[in-house]
Enzyme design. Structure first.
Site, PDB file in Angstrom:
ATOM      1  CD  GLU A  59      -1.727  -2.383   1.483  1.00 25.92           C
ATOM      2  OE1 GLU A  59      -0.572  -2.598   1.926  1.00 25.92           O
ATOM      3  OE2 GLU A  59      -2.581  -3.273   1.353  1.00 25.92           O
ATOM      4  CG  HIS A 128     -10.743  -6.573   8.293  1.00 23.77           C
ATOM      5  ND1 HIS A 128      -9.451  -6.205   8.520  1.00 23.77           N
ATOM      6  CD2 HIS A 128     -10.698  -7.556   7.360  1.00 23.77           C
ATOM      7  CE1 HIS A 128      -8.648  -6.937   7.769  1.00 23.77           C
ATOM      8  NE2 HIS A 128      -9.371  -7.776   7.043  1.00 23.77           N
TER       9      HIS A 128
END
Lengths: 343, 307
Positions: A59, A128
């Site tokens: 990322e 999450h």
């Protein structure tokens, strides 16, 4: 004429397709993008093989690379499947993209778009399903929008790609299957304006993202004699205080809804700003938000974490001294993403 | 190289006089790297740097006058006073920007090189960073990205033996090999004596040609000495083992070039004259900067967004 109704995820895909067709300097990158990116990019790799890139699970580097490509004039759209993953790219987002034009004294645009999926999803728990809206709202130099409907999603994505600045689109994944009217042609929506969705005279309710959709449902639960002015916040960076202040001056009351923690929330920021200059305010503002703990995974716990339409309705009713609702929502409505069609 | 040296020595004086209001990382000692590499590039090639980029910028053809205006926080500086020493930028000479977050320049430069590939350009991008930055995770990720997308990127690692004051041997496992690491990603690697202009520029030219021809990344690691402290002009010695004052003096790239020039027939007086002229020009630019206006306070609010 019959209005065309499509899903939120389909609105993303349609906007992306039209952008890639009309702007050859635009490209889409992110882990798993050629495989569809939760329905938001299905089939696009076949149509635009050089403009749709799969990436390694890196990322930080891939976001930094997109920022570098943007300072060279390309129009990258980066997709991060979860906001937690995007944090690994914190330097690229908060310190590079957000500061680039300012720290070089202007004339250094960074036309990068970061699409970041946020928020609730059944069974995903503390790591999450964070939203982290206030984090993105706090860092200067970014433009940050939260599309609440399929219509807004398409218009804001097209505006974001046309903008010369880093635009973060925080996409509540809870809304991906929600349906609504979306025009087929390309159109834009302003990145920095809240919209008054419903005019009213008794109370201003400010909501955004999935909380906006829950608020629409909440309005159906309260008596007609309470006239609500509903504002879809749209942008959290910058926040359109003008539209909110104008509304509060008229209604005298303010209620803010966040589908995430109360502490440092967008709602508390708005309430603080209104309190600094409370023109027309007749009553203490109210915040409806999640408790100040991480999101638990078990449905027996998460049921009490997210504010529901009943909580929002009761927040409004309490402001008017009305009796509160005692409605038990079914499991599906509490824990599964909605598939409703918005009016 | 001498220009870089003379210019920074005058900046040291400004710093000591507390007129230079910007965090400064002096480049003194490493000049052969910036000049050797930039001499191997074409004007239209792009360069990006880090926190220690005065030398990179000047070697790419930068304007010392506008640079020193920036260092003094003046309205006519490279970034109109908003950046300072760690934020060199001048697109007129294809210096695309420097940024002090260690390693950040590598993914950014990968993106700049990605644009050159995407638009099928004949130019390449060069990123300068240090041995400390090369230990950042994002840099390893970027090696993979640059090799995966086959972008025309020339990576210059200036290994001055220290990350701030931390020694290589305290930061790296025994047997650590940058060559093996980047070769594993399919990146072409060479090592140069960063205190030797000819060695740097010869190898930089080879690699720049390679990157331009093959359209894939390469790395040149230059072993060099930082003469001053990490971020002040102090000649600090206590943590040094290899690059002692004696060794730095012996290996100094500029002193070595002088010896060569003298041996080749250049007269001592010609060199002295050259140095005096450079100093005169540098002092004139500094004087210009000292007399330049500060930005108005309204400038706090400008430039957050591009119009």
């Amino acid at each position: 004429m019959e209005q065309r109704i499509i899903k939120y995820a389909e609105a993303i895909k349609e906007a992306t397709k039209q952008i890639l067709e009309s702007d050859k300097s635009a490209f889409l990158m992110g882990l798993g993008v050629p495989q569809g990116a939760a329905g938001t990019a299905v089939g696009l790799k076949d149509l635009f093989p050089t403009q749709v890139l799969d990436t390694p699970t890196s990322e930080a580097a891939l976001t930094g690379m997109a920022v570098g490509a943007a300072i060279s004039g390309l129009h990258p759209m980066v997709y991060h499947e979860r906001v937690e993953f995007s944090l690994l790219a914190g330097d690229a987002i908060f310190t590079q993209a957000a500061k680039w034009n300012y720290m070089f004294g202007g004339d250094n645009p960074v036309p990068v778009v970061l699409r970041i999926a946020v928020g609730r999803q059944w069974g995903n728990g503390p790591q999450h399903s964070q939203a982290l809206y206030s984090l993105f709202g706090a860092v200067r130099g970014l433009k940050v929008v939260i599309p609440s409907t399929p219509h807004m999603m398409k218009g804001l994505l097209i505006s974001a790609v046309k903008d010369k600045n880093p635009v973060v689109i925080l996409e509540p994944r809870w809304l991906y299957q929600v349906k609504g009217h979306v025009p087929e042609e390309m159109y834009t929506e302003p990145l920095d304006k809240a919209r008054v969705v419903k005019e009213g005279k008794d109370v201003t309710v400010v909501a955004y993202g999935d909380a906006f959709v829950d608020t629409l449902a909440a309005l159906k639960l309260i008596p007609q004699d309470i006239s609500v002015e509903l504002i879809d916040l749209v942008s959290i960076n910058p926040i359109d205080y003008q539209t909110i202040a104008k509304s509060v001056e008229k209604t005298g009351r303010l209620l803010c809804v966040d589908s995430t923690n109360s502490a440092f929330s967008i709602g508390s920021e708005i309430i603080a700003k209104v309190a600094e200059n409370p023109v027309g305010l007749t009553q203490a503002p109210v915040s409806v938000a999640a408790p100040d703990v991480p999101v638990p995974t078990s449905p027996a716990l998460s049921e009490f974490w997210y504010p529901t339409k009943v909580d929002i309705a009761n927040g409004i009713l309490k402001m008017f001294g009305k009796p509160l609702l005692d409605i038990k929502l079914p499991f599906e409505e509490l824990h599964l993403a909605p598939t409703t069609t918005l009016e | 190289m001498l220009y870089l040296r003379v210019a920074e020595q005058e900046l040291v004086q400004l710093y000591l006089d507390k007129k230079l209001f910007s965090m400064v990382h002096f480049y003194v000692g490493q000049e052969a790297v910036a000049v050797g590499v930039c001499d191997a590039l074409k004007p239209e090639d792009k360069v990006m740097g880090n926190h220690r980029s005065h030398g990179h910028y000047l070697a790419k053809g930068g304007n010392f006058r506008r640079m020193v205006c920036e260092l003094l926080g003046r309205a006519n500086g490279l970034a109109r006073g908003k950046g300072g020493s760690m934020h060199m930028i001048d697109k007129s000479v294809n210096f695309i920007g420097s940024t002090p977050l260690l390693g950040s320049v590598v993914p950014l430069a990968t993106g700049v090189a990605f644009e050159q590939k995407y638009n099928k350009r004949d130019t390449i991008t060069t990123a300068f960073f240090g041995d400390g930055a090369s230990e950042e995770g994002v840099v390893y990720e970027s090696y993979n990205l640059a090799a995966l997308y086959q972008v025309p990127l020339l990576l210059i690692v200036e290994n001055n033996l220290f990350a701030i004051n931390s020694k290589l041997k305290d930061r790296r496992a025994p047997g650590h090999s940058l060559e093996k690491i980047v070769s594993g990603f399919g990146i072409e690697y060479r090592k140069a004596d960063g205190n030797d202009y000819k060695d740097v520029t010869t190898k930089a030219k080879e690699l720049a040609d390679f990157v331009r021809r093959e359209k894939r990344p390469a790395m040149l690691e230059c072993i060099t000495y930082r003469h001053m402290a990490h971020s002040t002009p102090l000649m600090d010695e206590k943590y040094r083992e290899v690059d002692t004052l004696e060794e730095r003096t012996k290996q100094d790239s500029i002193a070595k070039l002088k010896v060569e020039l003298l041996a080749g027939g250049t007269k001592e007086s010609e060199l002295a004259l050259m140095e005096a002229e450079l100093k005169k020009s540098v002092l004139a630019d500094i004087q210009f900067a000292l007399e330049s206006p500060f930005p108005p306070k309204e400038d706090i609010y400008t430039d957050m967004y591009a119009e």
